[in-house]
Design a protein around this motif. Structure first.
Motif, PDB file in Angstrom:
ATOM      1  N   UNK A 142       7.875  -2.203 -10.286  1.00  0.00           N
ATOM      2  CA  UNK A 142       8.147  -2.016  -8.522  1.00  0.00           C
ATOM      3  C   UNK A 142       6.524  -3.084  -8.109  1.00  0.00           C
ATOM      4  N   UNK A 143       5.363  -1.763  -8.287  1.00  0.00           N
ATOM      5  CA  UNK A 143       4.159  -2.596  -7.965  1.00  0.00           C
ATOM      6  C   UNK A 143       3.969  -4.056  -7.873  1.00  0.00           C
ATOM      7  N   UNK A 144       4.428  -4.794  -9.189  1.00  0.00           N
ATOM      8  CA  UNK A 144       4.072  -6.540  -9.128  1.00  0.00           C
ATOM      9  C   UNK A 144       5.278  -6.979  -8.229  1.00  0.00           C
ATOM     10  N   UNK A 145       6.328  -6.880  -8.374  1.00  0.00           N
ATOM     11  CA  UNK A 145       7.279  -6.911  -7.278  1.00  0.00           C
ATOM     12  C   UNK A 145       6.971  -7.181  -5.382  1.00  0.00           C
ATOM     13  N   UNK A 146       6.328  -6.351  -5.327  1.00  0.00           N
ATOM     14  CA  UNK A 146       5.914  -5.529  -3.698  1.00  0.00           C
ATOM     15  C   UNK A 146       4.476  -6.360  -3.553  1.00  0.00           C
ATOM     16  N   UNK A 147       3.670  -6.776  -5.721  1.00  0.00           N
ATOM     17  CA  UNK A 147       2.278  -7.010  -4.704  1.00  0.00           C
ATOM     18  C   UNK A 147       2.575  -8.495  -4.932  1.00  0.00           C
ATOM     19  N   UNK A 148       3.475  -9.163  -5.254  1.00  0.00           N
ATOM     20  CA  UNK A 148       4.111 -10.655  -5.830  1.00  0.00           C
ATOM     21  C   UNK A 148       4.437 -10.993  -4.041  1.00  0.00           C
ATOM     22  N   UNK A 200       0.869  -1.251   0.266  1.00  0.00           N
ATOM     23  CA  UNK A 200       0.201  -0.072   0.153  1.00  0.00           C
ATOM     24  C   UNK A 200       0.542   1.362  -0.027  1.00  0.00           C
ATOM     25  N   UNK A 201       2.042   1.188   1.097  1.00  0.00           N
ATOM     26  CA  UNK A 201       2.980   2.162   0.861  1.00  0.00           C
ATOM     27  C   UNK A 201       3.609   2.728  -0.338  1.00  0.00           C
ATOM     28  N   UNK A 202       4.457   1.656  -1.510  1.00  0.00           N
ATOM     29  CA  UNK A 202       4.586   1.347  -2.791  1.00  0.00           C
ATOM     30  C   UNK A 202       3.467   1.981  -3.390  1.00  0.00           C
ATOM     31  N   UNK A 203       2.491   2.011  -3.000  1.00  0.00           N
ATOM     32  CA  UNK A 203       1.314   2.226  -4.231  1.00  0.00           C
ATOM     33  C   UNK A 203       1.166   3.215  -4.323  1.00  0.00           C
ATOM     34  N   UNK A 204       1.009   4.187  -3.398  1.00  0.00           N
ATOM     35  CA  UNK A 204       1.465   5.929  -3.008  1.00  0.00           C
ATOM     36  C   UNK A 204       2.501   6.122  -3.235  1.00  0.00           C
ATOM     37  N   UNK A 205       3.882   5.297  -2.833  1.00  0.00           N
ATOM     38  CA  UNK A 205       5.224   6.212  -3.513  1.00  0.00           C
ATOM     39  C   UNK A 205       4.929   6.955  -5.045  1.00  0.00           C
ATOM     40  N   UNK A 206       4.692   5.653  -5.660  1.00  0.00           N
ATOM     41  CA  UNK A 206       5.665   5.571  -6.856  1.00  0.00           C
ATOM     42  C   UNK A 206       3.987   6.882  -7.971  1.00  0.00           C
ATOM     43  N   UNK A 207       2.316   7.259  -7.117  1.00  0.00           N
ATOM     44  CA  UNK A 207       2.356   7.917  -7.762  1.00  0.00           C
ATOM     45  C   UNK A 207       2.900   8.962  -8.141  1.00  0.00           C
ATOM     46  N   UNK A 208       4.142   9.577  -7.813  1.00  0.00           N
ATOM     47  CA  UNK A 208       4.532  10.888  -8.071  1.00  0.00           C
ATOM     48  C   UNK A 208       5.759  10.504  -9.007  1.00  0.00           C
ATOM     49  N   UNK A 209       5.990   8.994  -9.738  1.00  0.00           N
ATOM     50  CA  UNK A 209       7.266   8.748 -10.189  1.00  0.00           C
ATOM     51  C   UNK A 209       6.891   9.402 -11.896  1.00  0.00           C
ATOM     52  N   UNK A 210       7.391  10.028 -12.792  1.00  0.00           N
ATOM     53  CA  UNK A 210       7.921  10.232 -13.558  1.00  0.00           C
ATOM     54  C   UNK A 210       6.400   9.379 -14.664  1.00  0.00           C
ATOM     55  N   UNK A 211       5.956  10.305 -15.988  1.00  0.00           N
ATOM     56  CA  UNK A 211       5.553   9.855 -16.511  1.00  0.00           C
ATOM     57  C   UNK A 211       6.077   8.233 -17.691  1.00  0.00           C
ATOM     58  N   UNK A 212       7.031   8.664 -18.185  1.00  0.00           N
ATOM     59  CA  UNK A 212       7.871   8.524 -18.695  1.00  0.00           C
ATOM     60  C   UNK A 212       7.731   6.207 -18.057  1.00  0.00           C
ATOM     61  N   UNK A 213       8.419   6.685 -16.686  1.00  0.00           N
ATOM     62  CA  UNK A 213       8.672   5.666 -15.843  1.00  0.00           C
ATOM     63  C   UNK A 213       7.062   4.166 -15.747  1.00  0.00           C
ATOM     64  N   UNK A 214       5.854   5.123 -16.306  1.00  0.00           N
ATOM     65  CA  UNK A 214       5.092   3.817 -15.919  1.00  0.00           C
ATOM     66  C   UNK A 214       4.721   2.681 -16.132  1.00  0.00           C
ATOM     67  N   UNK A 215       5.267   2.333 -17.014  1.00  0.00           N
ATOM     68  CA  UNK A 215       4.881   1.251 -17.948  1.00  0.00           C
ATOM     69  C   UNK A 215       6.178   0.414 -17.702  1.00  0.00           C
ATOM     70  N   UNK A 216       7.727   1.062 -16.689  1.00  0.00           N
ATOM     71  CA  UNK A 216       8.681   0.833 -17.002  1.00  0.00           C
ATOM     72  C   UNK A 216       8.468  -0.067 -15.636  1.00  0.00           C
ATOM     73  N   UNK A 217       9.258   1.031 -14.491  1.00  0.00           N
ATOM     74  CA  UNK A 217       9.460   0.909 -13.161  1.00  0.00           C
ATOM     75  C   UNK A 217       8.771   0.702 -11.899  1.00  0.00           C
TER      76      UNK A 217
END
Length: 134
Positions: A45-51, A24-41
């Motif tokens: 991060x979301x997939x690995x934390x959910x896993x 949940x914390x990571x889900x909030x954190x990545x909202x501030x990442x640049x748009x060009x990282x949306x489908x990359x980093x």
């Protein structure tokens, strides 16, 4: 068989609770990442934390200890993967060093808990094997 069936609830496991909170914390954190990282980093991060939590839940619901061990080990791998992605996020300036250190500390705690969980499962498996021998 159904009257005596006990369904384990992964939500009672402290390690799952910590993994879920981290997700949940990571889900909030990545909202501030640049748009060009949306489908990359961000996606990684979301997939690995959910896993982490998903594998704990899937393993805990299994009937066989060996399958539960397999999924606990997969959760361990996902925690390592998540640490790597967060380090990359920090190195690229997407998160502050303090944020990285805090999240990394939480991941290390989850990894230590998973080691304990795996150790307990292995012990349970060994005891089962001893009981099965003549």
């Amino acid at each position: 068989m159904c009257e005596n069936l006990v369904i384990k609830d992964f939500r009672t496991l402290k390690v799952w609770q910590k993994a879920n909170s981290l997700e949940q914390e990571i889900g909030e954190l990545v909202k501030g990442f640049p748009n060009h990282e949306q489908y990359r980093l961000v996606d990684q991060i979301i997939r690995s934390s959910r896993s982490i939590g998903a594998n704990i839940a899937e393993g805990n619901t299994q009937l066989f200890i060996k399958r539960e061990l397999f999924h606990a080990n997969s959760a361990l791998g996902s925690a390592g993967e998540c640490r790597n992605h967060l380090l990359i996020a920090c190195q690229n300036g997407y998160i502050h060093r303090e944020q990285y250190d805090d999240l990394d500390e939480k991941l290390i705690e989850i990894i230590k808990m998973l080691y304990g969980y795996i150790k307990r499962l292995k012990s349970k498996l060994d005891n089962e094997s001893d009981a099965a021998e003549p």
